[in-house]
Enzyme design. Structure first.
Site, PDB file in Angstrom:
ATOM      1  N   ASP A 102       5.757 -24.109 -11.593  1.00 11.92           N
ATOM      2  CA  ASP A 102       5.951 -23.252 -12.780  1.00 11.92           C
ATOM      3  C   ASP A 102       6.987 -22.167 -12.481  1.00 11.92           C
ATOM      4  O   ASP A 102       7.837 -21.845 -13.316  1.00 11.92           O
ATOM      5  CB  ASP A 102       4.625 -22.655 -13.273  1.00 11.92           C
ATOM      6  N   THR A 125      -2.470 -16.313 -14.235  1.00  9.55           N
ATOM      7  CA  THR A 125      -3.583 -16.101 -13.319  1.00  9.55           C
ATOM      8  C   THR A 125      -3.102 -15.260 -12.137  1.00  9.55           C
ATOM      9  O   THR A 125      -3.759 -14.305 -11.714  1.00  9.55           O
ATOM     10  CB  THR A 125      -4.100 -17.454 -12.788  1.00  9.55           C
TER      11      THR A 125
HETATM   12  N1  LIG Z   1      -3.388 -17.436 -26.770  1.00 12.68           N
HETATM   13  C1  LIG Z   1      -3.895 -17.221 -25.551  1.00 12.68           C
HETATM   14  N2  LIG Z   1      -4.845 -18.048 -25.068  1.00 12.68           N
HETATM   15  C2  LIG Z   1      -5.356 -17.870 -23.849  1.00 12.68           C
HETATM   16  N3  LIG Z   1      -4.985 -16.859 -23.034  1.00 12.68           N
HETATM   17  C3  LIG Z   1      -4.079 -15.995 -23.457  1.00 12.68           C
HETATM   18  C4  LIG Z   1      -3.470 -16.136 -24.720  1.00 12.68           C
HETATM   19  N4  LIG Z   1      -2.583 -15.143 -24.852  1.00 12.68           N
HETATM   20  C5  LIG Z   1      -2.638 -14.401 -23.735  1.00 12.68           C
HETATM   21  N5  LIG Z   1      -3.544 -14.888 -22.876  1.00 12.68           N
HETATM   22  C6  LIG Z   1      -3.846 -14.330 -21.564  1.00 12.68           C
HETATM   23  O1  LIG Z   1      -2.957 -14.961 -20.652  1.00 12.68           O
HETATM   24  C7  LIG Z   1      -3.545 -14.997 -19.354  1.00 12.68           C
HETATM   25  C8  LIG Z   1      -3.293 -16.361 -18.761  1.00 12.68           C
HETATM   26  O2  LIG Z   1      -1.908 -16.578 -18.727  1.00 12.68           O
HETATM   27  P1  LIG Z   1      -1.295 -17.995 -18.478  1.00 12.68           P
HETATM   28  O3  LIG Z   1       0.187 -17.792 -18.365  1.00 12.68           O
HETATM   29  O4  LIG Z   1      -1.784 -18.977 -19.472  1.00 12.68           O
HETATM   30  O5  LIG Z   1      -1.938 -18.319 -17.049  1.00 12.68           O
HETATM   31  P2  LIG Z   1      -1.924 -19.638 -16.182  1.00 12.68           P
HETATM   32  O6  LIG Z   1      -0.535 -20.225 -16.336  1.00 12.68           O
HETATM   33  O7  LIG Z   1      -2.194 -19.154 -14.806  1.00 12.68           O
HETATM   34  O8  LIG Z   1      -2.985 -20.566 -16.697  1.00 12.68           O
HETATM   35  C9  LIG Z   1      -5.014 -14.639 -19.500  1.00 12.68           C
HETATM   36  O9  LIG Z   1      -5.244 -13.348 -18.951  1.00 12.68           O
HETATM   37  C10 LIG Z   1      -5.232 -14.635 -21.006  1.00 12.68           C
HETATM   38  O10 LIG Z   1      -6.123 -13.620 -21.391  1.00 12.68           O
HETATM   39  C1  LIG Z   2       1.728 -18.740  -7.690  1.00  9.95           C
HETATM   40  C2  LIG Z   2       0.943 -19.656  -8.603  1.00  9.95           C
HETATM   41  C3  LIG Z   2      -0.509 -19.664  -8.184  1.00  9.95           C
HETATM   42  C4  LIG Z   2       1.052 -19.126 -10.029  1.00  9.95           C
HETATM   43  O1  LIG Z   2       0.222 -19.919 -10.865  1.00  9.95           O
HETATM   44  P1  LIG Z   2      -0.264 -19.434 -12.325  1.00  9.95           P
HETATM   45  O2  LIG Z   2      -0.644 -18.003 -12.268  1.00  9.95           O
HETATM   46  O3  LIG Z   2       0.933 -19.613 -13.241  1.00  9.95           O
HETATM   47  O4  LIG Z   2      -1.384 -20.340 -12.700  1.00  9.95           O
HETATM   48  C5  LIG Z   2       1.554 -21.093  -8.598  1.00  9.95           C
HETATM   49  O5  LIG Z   2       2.912 -21.035  -8.845  1.00  9.95           O
HETATM   50  C6  LIG Z   2       1.310 -21.799  -7.285  1.00  9.95           C
HETATM   51  O6  LIG Z   2       0.277 -22.369  -7.043  1.00  9.95           O
HETATM   52  N1  LIG Z   2       2.317 -21.753  -6.375  1.00  9.95           N
HETATM   53  C7  LIG Z   2       2.241 -22.382  -5.054  1.00  9.95           C
HETATM   54  C8  LIG Z   2       2.413 -21.352  -3.985  1.00  9.95           C
HETATM   55  C9  LIG Z   2       3.794 -20.715  -3.961  1.00  9.95           C
HETATM   56  O7  LIG Z   2       4.506 -20.679  -4.986  1.00  9.95           O
HETATM   57  O8  LIG Z   2       4.182 -20.249  -2.869  1.00  9.95           O
HETATM   58  K   LIG Z   3       1.894 -20.313 -15.384  1.00  9.37           K
END
Ligand SMILES: Nc1ncnc2c1ncn2[C@@H]1O[C@H](COP(=O)(O)OP(=O)(O)O)[C@@H](O)[C@H]1O
Ligand SMILES: CC(C)(COP(=O)(O)O)[C@@H](O)C(=O)NCCC(=O)O
Ligand SMILES: [K+]
Length: 249
Positions: A102, A125
């Site tokens: 990502d 996250t």
């Molecule tokens: N429409 C939405 N649905 C779910 N989570 C959301 C939304 N908008 C904002 N968030 C917030 O975004 C965060 C997760 O971000 P996201 O980029 O989806 O994480 P990840 O890529 O790690 O799954 C959470 O803290 C959540 O509360």
């Molecule tokens: C750093 C992350 C945990 C971010 O993940 P996300 O918060 O978008 O779910 C992801 O890019 C990941 O697992 N990276 C591997 C470790 C690294 O980038 O060094």
């Molecule tokens: K992400």
């Protein structure tokens, strides 16, 4: 129609595009594979021809989703894979395959849009920062706990930090010192994220002066946007990179 998926650690972000279009005809955020399939099945007139996906999840987990999509929609799924170099960006990790996909895709998207040095900040996250110089060299980055992790650590490892989602939402009306637990935690963690942002900006300035673009993306980018008025808020930055890494040809 093309289905695009960004499978993060907490949520799956999805969108559907008509072939040749860059704007989504439908999109959403879901918490599970099952919820994803349900959302898609509920779309009237859905006729998927292709699917592209990026995942930071375990291989088995991602394979399961790919299989479920194939089963439900008969669609071939192309998954973004790590690369040492792409679209003028050079992966700066010692072991390029270890860089989160990502992050890599957001970097590709950012460098394409900026056409120069950029700082890519992603608030999911985890909160991540990546530095890409004007010549496309990735200088590396930083990973910190994002809002969901900070909040949950406090809830899990203390006895008395307990509050519900409604209190959390109310707490964010301003950022003055909290007078309830929810306010103190939600505002405190938000200020941590903003502090992270300001530190990254300082570092970028030390490299590039004022000659760089800041991108904000990820579900919690809204929490820091006020701290960086010069930043470009691009919620779909990972999808911009996904289209570059998985062209449909
Ligand atoms: N429409 C939405 N649905 C779910 N989570 C959301 C939304 N908008 C904002 N968030 C917030 O975004 C965060 C997760 O971000 P996201 O980029 O989806 O994480 P990840 O890529 O790690 O799954 C959470 O803290 C959540 O509360
Ligand atoms: C750093 C992350 C945990 C971010 O993940 P996300 O918060 O978008 O779910 C992801 O890019 C990941 O697992 N990276 C591997 C470790 C690294 O980038 O060094
Ligand atoms: K992400």
């Amino acid at each position: 129609m093309i289905l695009e998926l960004d499978c993060g650690n907490s949520f799956i972000k999805w969108r559907v595009l008509d072939v040749g279009d860059t704007r989504a005809s439908a999109e959403g955020v879901v918490g599970s594979d099952l919820a994803l399939i349900d959302s898609l099945v509920a779309l009237p007139g859905l006729l998927l021809t292709r699917c592209r996906l990026v995942s930071v999840r375990a291989l088995e987990e991602t394979s399961k989703l790919v299989e479920a999509l194939h089963e439900a929609f008969g669609v071939a799924v192309s998954c973004a894979v790590p690369a040492r170099e792409m679209a003028g960006v050079r992966n700066g990790y010692e072991d390029f395959e270890r860089l989160g996909l990502d992050r890599w895709l957001a970097m590709l998207g950012g460098f394409k849009l900026a056409r120069g040095a950029c700082l890519v900040l992603d608030f999911g996250t985890a909160a991540t920062a990546d530095f890409i110089a004007a010549d496309g060299e990735h200088l590396g980055g930083f990973i910190c706990p994002g809002m969901p992790l900070m909040r949950n650590q406090l809830r899990t490892h203390t006895r008395k930090i307990r509050y519900d989602d409604a209190a959390a939402e109310r707490a964010m009306e301003r950022l003055s010192p909290g007078r309830t637990t929810a306010e103190a935690v939600e505002r405190g963690c938000t200020l941590m994220l903003r502090g992270f942002v300001l530190t990254q900006l300082e570092l970028a300035r030390s490299y590039w002066g004022d000659d760089f673009t800041v991108f904000l993306t990820g579900g919690d980018a809204d929490l820091v946007v006020d701290a960086v008025p010069q930043a470009r808020l691009v919620p779909d930055l990972v999808f911009v990179g996904l289209a570059m890494a998985c062209p449909l040809s």
